[in-house]
Design an enzyme around this catalytic site. Sequence first.
Site, PDB file in Angstrom:
ATOM      1  N   GLU A  74      -6.536   8.857  -6.183  1.00 19.62           N
ATOM      2  CA  GLU A  74      -5.959   9.282  -4.789  1.00 19.62           C
ATOM      3  C   GLU A  74      -5.344  10.577  -5.117  1.00 19.62           C
ATOM      4  O   GLU A  74      -4.156  10.877  -4.518  1.00 19.62           O
ATOM      5  CB  GLU A  74      -4.967   8.381  -4.083  1.00 19.62           C
ATOM      6  CG  GLU A  74      -5.872   7.014  -3.803  1.00 19.62           C
ATOM      7  CD  GLU A  74      -4.834   6.146  -3.336  1.00 19.62           C
ATOM      8  OE1 GLU A  74      -3.778   6.232  -3.114  1.00 19.62           O
ATOM      9  OE2 GLU A  74      -5.466   4.952  -3.165  1.00 19.62           O
ATOM     10  N   GLU A 131     -12.737  -0.644  -3.315  1.00 14.98           N
ATOM     11  CA  GLU A 131     -11.972  -1.546  -2.797  1.00 14.98           C
ATOM     12  C   GLU A 131     -12.139  -1.983  -1.187  1.00 14.98           C
ATOM     13  O   GLU A 131     -11.464  -1.736  -0.332  1.00 14.98           O
ATOM     14  CB  GLU A 131     -10.556  -0.677  -2.681  1.00 14.98           C
ATOM     15  CG  GLU A 131     -10.068  -0.095  -3.970  1.00 14.98           C
ATOM     16  CD  GLU A 131      -8.607   0.748  -4.002  1.00 14.98           C
ATOM     17  OE1 GLU A 131      -8.122   0.553  -3.064  1.00 14.98           O
ATOM     18  OE2 GLU A 131      -8.560   1.286  -5.092  1.00 14.98           O
TER      19      GLU A 131
HETATM   20  O1  9MR Z   1      -3.203  -4.154  -2.883  1.00 13.51           O
HETATM   21  C1  9MR Z   1      -2.382  -3.317  -3.433  1.00 13.51           C
HETATM   22  C2  9MR Z   1      -0.998  -4.185  -3.054  1.00 13.51           C
HETATM   23  O2  9MR Z   1      -0.781  -5.450  -3.349  1.00 13.51           O
HETATM   24  C3  9MR Z   1       0.129  -3.218  -3.651  1.00 13.51           C
HETATM   25  O3  9MR Z   1       1.447  -3.386  -3.054  1.00 13.51           O
HETATM   26  C4  9MR Z   1      -0.218  -1.729  -3.310  1.00 13.51           C
HETATM   27  C5  9MR Z   1       0.939  -0.631  -4.191  1.00 13.51           C
HETATM   28  O4  9MR Z   1       0.764  -0.584  -5.396  1.00 13.51           O
HETATM   29  O5  9MR Z   1      -1.375  -1.166  -3.688  1.00 13.51           O
HETATM   30  C6  9MR Z   1      -2.303  -1.932  -3.264  1.00 13.51           C
HETATM   31  O6  9MR Z   1      -3.762  -1.367  -3.458  1.00 13.51           O
HETATM   32  C7  9MR Z   1      -3.955  -0.091  -3.331  1.00 13.51           C
HETATM   33  C8  9MR Z   1      -4.692   0.416  -4.790  1.00 13.51           C
HETATM   34  O7  9MR Z   1      -4.166   0.200  -5.940  1.00 13.51           O
HETATM   35  C9  9MR Z   1      -5.164   1.996  -4.486  1.00 13.51           C
HETATM   36  N1  9MR Z   1      -5.833   2.071  -3.085  1.00 13.51           N
HETATM   37  C10 9MR Z   1      -5.131   1.665  -2.076  1.00 13.51           C
HETATM   38  C11 9MR Z   1      -4.909  -0.068  -2.071  1.00 13.51           C
HETATM   39  C12 9MR Z   1      -4.366  -0.495  -0.967  1.00 13.51           C
HETATM   40  O8  9MR Z   1      -2.972   0.149  -0.617  1.00 13.51           O
END
Ligand code: 9MR
Length: 371
Positions: free
Chosen positions: A161, A274
């Site tokens: 990102e 994802e």
């Molecule tokens: O699903 C993840 C959630 O449990 C966490 O709290 C969050 C912060 O670390 O990240 C979520 O996963 C993200 C991923 O790492 C990157 N792309 C967006 C995903 C959804 O926010």
Amino acid sequence: MNMKKTVTIAGLAILWIGAAHVTAGQDVPALKDVFKADFLIGGALNRNLVTGRDPNAAAIAEKHFSTITAENDLKWQRVHPQPDQYNWEPADSYVAFGERNKMFIVGHCLVWHAQTPRWVFQDDAGNPPTRDALLASMKDHIMTVVGRYQGRIKGWDVVNEALADNGTMRDTQWLRIIGEGSPDKKYDHIENAFRWAHEADPNAELYYNDFGLETSKAKCDAAVALVKDLRSKGLRIDGVGIQLHGGLMHPSVEGLEYAITSLAATGVKVMVTELDIRTQSRGYRGADIGQVSRASTNDPTAAAAETQKKLADRYAEIFSVLLKHKKDITRVTFWGVYDRTSWIGGSPLLFDRDYRPKEAFFAVVKTAQQQ
Ligand code: 9MR
């Protein structure tokens, strides 16, 4: 106990075990077989699943997935909370789970603006580190984490990102401190991250991962430009991850096809990293954790048959696009295993809160069988 009673109890036990298996969807086709000839298929796993505290979720993953991603346990904050402290246990469990099940194991993620501990961007006096100091932290982190799992984690989301939705660079501390506000250095933190990841494990595949590439043409074009820059400098980049946090109305088929074809044209592998589909589709559509939560995506009608039918149709549409472009797509990963543990509210995945395959599951299987 007489014989008859023993037989009855044994029979009941078998029935009970049978029911538990049905709950976990053991009687349906395995997604990894259904998509065997097309692409790897998998999901993001949380800590409870890989440490044995959610055995029904583990049963779904074991049966259906040929690839896995760690949902959180390899993020900087989790794995490297203090300068001299690494927390390996959960990540080790994750890798062991993948190896036991012969899965393609993905590492997520090395350089991200979120979930990075404060000490990375602040020195002892509370000031931002110098460019050199931040590069040194990044190098140490990458060499240590990638190095530990060398040969075992097969692909890494090296940078996550780094682009804004309008196609400019996302304004992060990585960009500000390492890029020093100079257009010439705008990719510097990214280039260095890819260089060190390759040095730490020369055989690992390396990916750039982002959301919204399928909804913003400008952002997708910026990802294409980034890939070209890295390649022009002789750096290894194997793939780009389209996260694909979608909704009932987004992305459009054209937007998704534009992203797949333009990224593939640069010569990288394209992966959907994802995937989930929120049924509540008002408001912000991206996946910025600053703007999305379980509450903001909650949908009181999520469980209704009508909503689940729409979800199933939408999954079928997305998978028909992915299958159409299967020559360019190497992997499709869902962001979670079943609805209860998804990062968004409602009912966005293929398995419901009680681990049962939903209409969307059967729609996806049917789409693959009809191709
Ligand atoms: O699903 C993840 C959630 O449990 C966490 O709290 C969050 C912060 O670390 O990240 C979520 O996963 C993200 C991923 O790492 C990157 N792309 C967006 C995903 C959804 O926010």
